[in-house]
Design a protein around this motif. Structure first.
Motif, PDB file in Angstrom:
ATOM      1  N   TYR A 192       0.854  -1.269   0.176  1.00  0.00           N
ATOM      2  CA  TYR A 192      -0.125  -0.024   0.114  1.00  0.00           C
ATOM      3  C   TYR A 192       0.995   1.360   0.026  1.00  0.00           C
ATOM      4  O   TYR A 192       0.608   2.291  -0.608  1.00  0.00           O
ATOM      5  CB  TYR A 192      -1.069   0.127   1.102  1.00  0.00           C
TER       6      TYR A 192
ATOM      7  N   SER B  22      -4.338   6.345   6.522  1.00  0.00           N
ATOM      8  CA  SER B  22      -5.290   6.561   5.489  1.00  0.00           C
ATOM      9  C   SER B  22      -5.684   5.108   5.168  1.00  0.00           C
ATOM     10  O   SER B  22      -6.858   4.973   4.622  1.00  0.00           O
ATOM     11  CB  SER B  22      -4.423   7.061   4.150  1.00  0.00           C
TER      12      SER B  22
ATOM     13  N   HIS C 197      -9.725   3.566   5.014  1.00  0.00           N
ATOM     14  CA  HIS C 197     -10.230   2.315   4.139  1.00  0.00           C
ATOM     15  C   HIS C 197     -10.563   1.015   4.557  1.00  0.00           C
ATOM     16  O   HIS C 197     -11.532   0.361   4.224  1.00  0.00           O
ATOM     17  CB  HIS C 197      -8.970   2.332   3.142  1.00  0.00           C
TER      18      HIS C 197
ATOM     19  N   GLU D 108     -13.636   1.040   6.722  1.00  0.00           N
ATOM     20  CA  GLU D 108     -14.952   1.158   5.773  1.00  0.00           C
ATOM     21  C   GLU D 108     -15.306  -0.273   5.099  1.00  0.00           C
ATOM     22  O   GLU D 108     -16.439  -0.488   5.028  1.00  0.00           O
ATOM     23  CB  GLU D 108     -14.816   2.172   4.653  1.00  0.00           C
TER      24      GLU D 108
END
Length: 323
Positions: free
Chosen positions: A85, A113, A117, A120
């Motif tokens: 990532y 960050s 993600h 969610e």
């Protein structure tokens, strides 16, 4: 990456203890990863990994193994998706790796960050299957698998936010369905049942809405620019009691449409064809009707307070608005 992130990233790179293009080795739980300082600092300059190699960071690099790799006592299984990532900004994870495990490691390393993600993503997975919105592929499969002689129903189904552009939905029953924020541009909804359907802020630009039954549907804020509602056979589109508050209907063909007692407050109906439309009792307060054709339209009892009626194709006759 936004400007603030770029600035913080640039400032972080300037304060590195080592050159940004320097290669470093990380020994995570016994597995060695080779990467650059730019990767560790560039995307998440406030992370634990970045602070290990910043001159002004609060942390010092850990001890090294015999090969010179910095030792980090964490699981390599969950670290690999994190380092990838940081390299390219996308979360890619094999099916046999727990997303919850990656989330725990992302929190530990301060990759916020990625944390947002993953949280969610997990929230969507934890959502009951009955509550999950159907996707474009789900809808296409249902259409393909249904015989043309069988009525297809999406009654009460959650389709919110789905990309349904250019699909053929003729004669389908969407009564009570949640289609808010859907993209239905250029879709064919001819003869559909949209009764009490939630279409708030949906995009229906240039859709075919011929003879739809949309009694009391909620289309607040929807984009219906350039839609066609007129049935050449003379069957009226029924939108009685529909909520079109703040909707855009500019340049739509709404000839003969039944909009009795509809809420059209602040709607944009500029240059619409509303010939013989029924707008009796409709709320047209602050509605923009400039350039529209209202010939033979029924506006009896309609609220036209502050409505824009300039450049009408045919003058509005008083008899059209008197009870």
């Amino acid at each position: 990456m936004d400007n603030d992130s770029k600035e913080s990233s640039s400032g972080a790179l300037e304060s590195l203890s080592f050159p940004s293009n320097k290669w470093v080795k990380l020994n995570v739980g016994g597995k060695v990863y080779t990467t650059t300082l730019d990767t560790l600092v560039g995307r998440e300059p406030d992370s634990m990994l970045a602070r290990m190699f910043l001159q002004n960071g609060a942390m010092q690099p850990s001890e090294k193994d015999e090969q010179g790799a910095y030792l980090i006592d964490r699981s390599p299984r969950y670290f690999e998706p994190i380092i990838n990532y940081l390299r390219h900004g996308q979360f890619i994870c094999d099916d046999n790796i727990s997303v919850k495990g990656v989330l725990a490691e992302a929190r530990f390393f301060g990759i916020y960050s990625l944390v947002a993600h993953l949280e969610e993503l997990l929230a969507q997975e934890d959502q009951p299957l009955d509550d999950r919105p159907l996707t474009r592929m789900d809808v296409i499969k249902a259409i393909i698998q249904t015989s043309v002689t069988t009525e297809l129903r999406f009654q009460g189904v959650n389709l919110s936010g789905a990309d349904l552009r250019k699909l053929d939905f003729r004669n389908i029953n969407f009564k009570y369905a949640n289609m808010s924020h859907c993209n239905l541009s250029h879709a064919n909804l001819t003869y559909c049942c949209l009764e009490r359907t939630d279409l708030q802020y949906a995009n229906l630009e240039c859709a075919q809405l011929v003879s739809v039954r949309g009694l009391c549907a909620n289309m607040e804020g929807a984009n219906l620019r350039g839609c066609n509602f007129e049935d050449p056979t003379g069957v009226r589109t029924n939108l009685e009691g529909v909520n079109l508050k703040g909707a855009c209907l500019e340049s739509s063909n709404m000839s003969g449409v039944n909009l009795r007692v509809a809420n059209l407050k602040d709607a944009n109906m500029k240059n619409c064809n509303l010939r013989a439309a029924v707008l009796a009792g409709a709320d047209l307060e602050r509605c923009n009707l400039s350039g529209s054709d209202l010939q033979e339209a029924n506006l009896r009892g309609a609220n036209l307070k502050d409505a824009e009626l300039t450049l009408m194709v045919t003058p509005l006759h008083m008899s059209q608005t008197i009870r």
